[in-house]
Design a protein around this motif. Sequence first.
Motif, PDB file in Angstrom:
ATOM      1  N   MET A 173       7.011  58.633  51.643  1.00  0.00           N
ATOM      2  CA  MET A 173       7.179  59.186  52.976  1.00  0.00           C
ATOM      3  C   MET A 173       6.216  58.595  53.990  1.00  0.00           C
ATOM      4  N   THR A 174       5.377  57.661  53.574  1.00  0.00           N
ATOM      5  CA  THR A 174       4.389  57.098  54.475  1.00  0.00           C
ATOM      6  C   THR A 174       5.046  56.467  55.692  1.00  0.00           C
ATOM      7  N   GLY A 175       4.644  56.911  56.880  1.00  0.00           N
ATOM      8  CA  GLY A 175       5.150  56.320  58.117  1.00  0.00           C
ATOM      9  C   GLY A 175       6.583  56.686  58.442  1.00  0.00           C
ATOM     10  N   GLU A 176       7.146  57.722  57.755  1.00  0.00           N
ATOM     11  CA  GLU A 176       8.533  58.062  58.012  1.00  0.00           C
ATOM     12  C   GLU A 176       8.685  58.909  59.258  1.00  0.00           C
ATOM     13  N   LYS A 177       9.844  58.789  59.871  1.00  0.00           N
ATOM     14  CA  LYS A 177      10.203  59.735  60.910  1.00  0.00           C
ATOM     15  C   LYS A 177      10.884  60.911  60.217  1.00  0.00           C
ATOM     16  N   LYS A 178      10.781  62.097  60.771  1.00  0.00           N
ATOM     17  CA  LYS A 178      11.384  63.268  60.164  1.00  0.00           C
ATOM     18  C   LYS A 178      12.566  63.736  60.998  1.00  0.00           C
ATOM     19  N   THR A 179      13.743  63.729  60.384  1.00  0.00           N
ATOM     20  CA  THR A 179      14.947  64.139  61.105  1.00  0.00           C
ATOM     21  C   THR A 179      15.318  65.582  60.813  1.00  0.00           C
ATOM     22  N   GLY A 180      14.815  66.121  59.695  1.00  0.00           N
ATOM     23  CA  GLY A 180      15.204  67.462  59.298  1.00  0.00           C
ATOM     24  C   GLY A 180      16.574  67.518  58.668  1.00  0.00           C
ATOM     25  N   LYS A 181      17.288  66.394  58.568  1.00  0.00           N
ATOM     26  CA  LYS A 181      18.613  66.354  57.975  1.00  0.00           C
ATOM     27  C   LYS A 181      18.506  66.319  56.460  1.00  0.00           C
ATOM     28  N   LYS A 182      19.455  66.975  55.810  1.00  0.00           N
ATOM     29  CA  LYS A 182      19.454  67.028  54.354  1.00  0.00           C
ATOM     30  C   LYS A 182      20.731  66.404  53.813  1.00  0.00           C
ATOM     31  N   VAL A 183      20.562  65.533  52.823  1.00  0.00           N
ATOM     32  CA  VAL A 183      21.689  64.847  52.198  1.00  0.00           C
ATOM     33  C   VAL A 183      21.748  65.245  50.730  1.00  0.00           C
ATOM     34  N   LEU A 184      22.927  65.650  50.275  1.00  0.00           N
ATOM     35  CA  LEU A 184      23.153  65.878  48.847  1.00  0.00           C
ATOM     36  C   LEU A 184      23.855  64.638  48.308  1.00  0.00           C
ATOM     37  N   LEU A 185      23.166  63.890  47.478  1.00  0.00           N
ATOM     38  CA  LEU A 185      23.689  62.624  46.944  1.00  0.00           C
ATOM     39  C   LEU A 185      24.262  62.870  45.552  1.00  0.00           C
ATOM     40  N   ILE A 186      25.540  62.582  45.384  1.00  0.00           N
ATOM     41  CA  ILE A 186      26.218  62.717  44.101  1.00  0.00           C
ATOM     42  C   ILE A 186      26.350  61.330  43.495  1.00  0.00           C
ATOM     43  N   VAL A 187      25.737  61.147  42.332  1.00  0.00           N
ATOM     44  CA  VAL A 187      25.729  59.840  41.667  1.00  0.00           C
ATOM     45  C   VAL A 187      26.696  59.892  40.496  1.00  0.00           C
TER      46      VAL A 187
END
Length: 419
Positions: free
Chosen positions: A6-20
């Motif tokens: 997370m270093t240097g990341e911008k925070k969008t507050g969006k959440k993604v559920l990734l199905i692999v």
Amino acid sequence: MAGKEMTGEKKTGKKVLLIVAGGIAAYKALELIRLLRRAGCGVSCVLTDNGGRFVTPLSLQALSESKVYADLFSLTDESEMGHIELSRAADLLVVAPATANILAKMAAGVADDLATTVLLATDKPVLVAPAMNVRMWLHPATVANMATLAERGVHVVQPNEGPMACNEFGPGRLAEPPEILAAIEAVLAGPTIGAAPTSGASAPLAGRHALVTSGPTYEPIDPVRYIANRSSGRQGHAIAAALAQLGARVTLVSGPVSVADPDGVSVVHIESAREMLDACTSALPADIAVFAAAVADWRVTTAAVGKIKKRPGAEPPTLSLVANPDILASIAAAGPERPRLVVGFAAETDDLMANAQSKLARKNADWIVANDVSPSSGIMGGAENAVHLVSASGIETWPRLAKDDVARRLARRIAETFG
């Protein structure tokens, strides 16, 4: 969120559920998680049984810094977060890789494991990134399933064309993680290409009719053979969708392609160049015409009624060819129904600029979108394009972009022309 990822990341507050899901391309999900975290998205993962044969829950958990879900009947998971809540807690559900199996289940409404149950129970947007063998991708069952999902509003990151792990070549390779990330960001940002046209100030092409051609044409030699140019249709379809998103009423005349029809666009399916010309002429009048199709320059004088047989010791048949109609020049010819803006494409392997400028003059076009399609460029059948916009006023050289981004940029330039 904490940690090195997370270093240097911008925070969008969006959440993604990734199905692999299961497939050799599942390893790309790891890089996708990394990119999503860097983009400021929270990521949770659902791993199918088959997906677990290619990547481990530990790898997904280490990169997402979140619990990985796999078992529909885990009492612990059900007490902490039931599948209904899991399906609705994210802003977007992403299936990458999306195998032929899970796409078929989605289309049929099957819910026999955690992944498919979550997909059936969600009320959030869904994006799929298909990955499979080329024959599976082109199979009528998969084509029908993709059409069904598109009708239901499922977003699609089209697969790339290229060599596969099964030693075949063609469309079916999982899109690269940056391409999937771009599609995710577009969905999370709001209306996307392929969504319903916008209105008001965000619809500068409202009230305009755009004609777009896409894909190859097939010129029959006999009932089983044909002459064609290489074309996936991805660029033309993206342009049609981008123009629709800016409010235009779009007629897309498409040759045989494996990509799905864009949402919000009227599509006319054809095979031959003569059929394409007839469809374009019937679509007039139009304000805008963009000819992105790779039309075969020649056809056989007379196609055989039956299959031409290969006989031992016999000489190969001699094909007599005749020129196909020049669709761009025909529509661009002076006349009361000539579109106000006519845009042609020049796909060249040599002398790109000289050939593009010559084509601009010969065809009576207003713009030519020129691109280098030599084998080393990777443009033909790929996900990216590098183009030059050629007009009477000069040449604009654009950076190499995803084909969707080229389409959006071209659509904006067209909108500017119409004020």
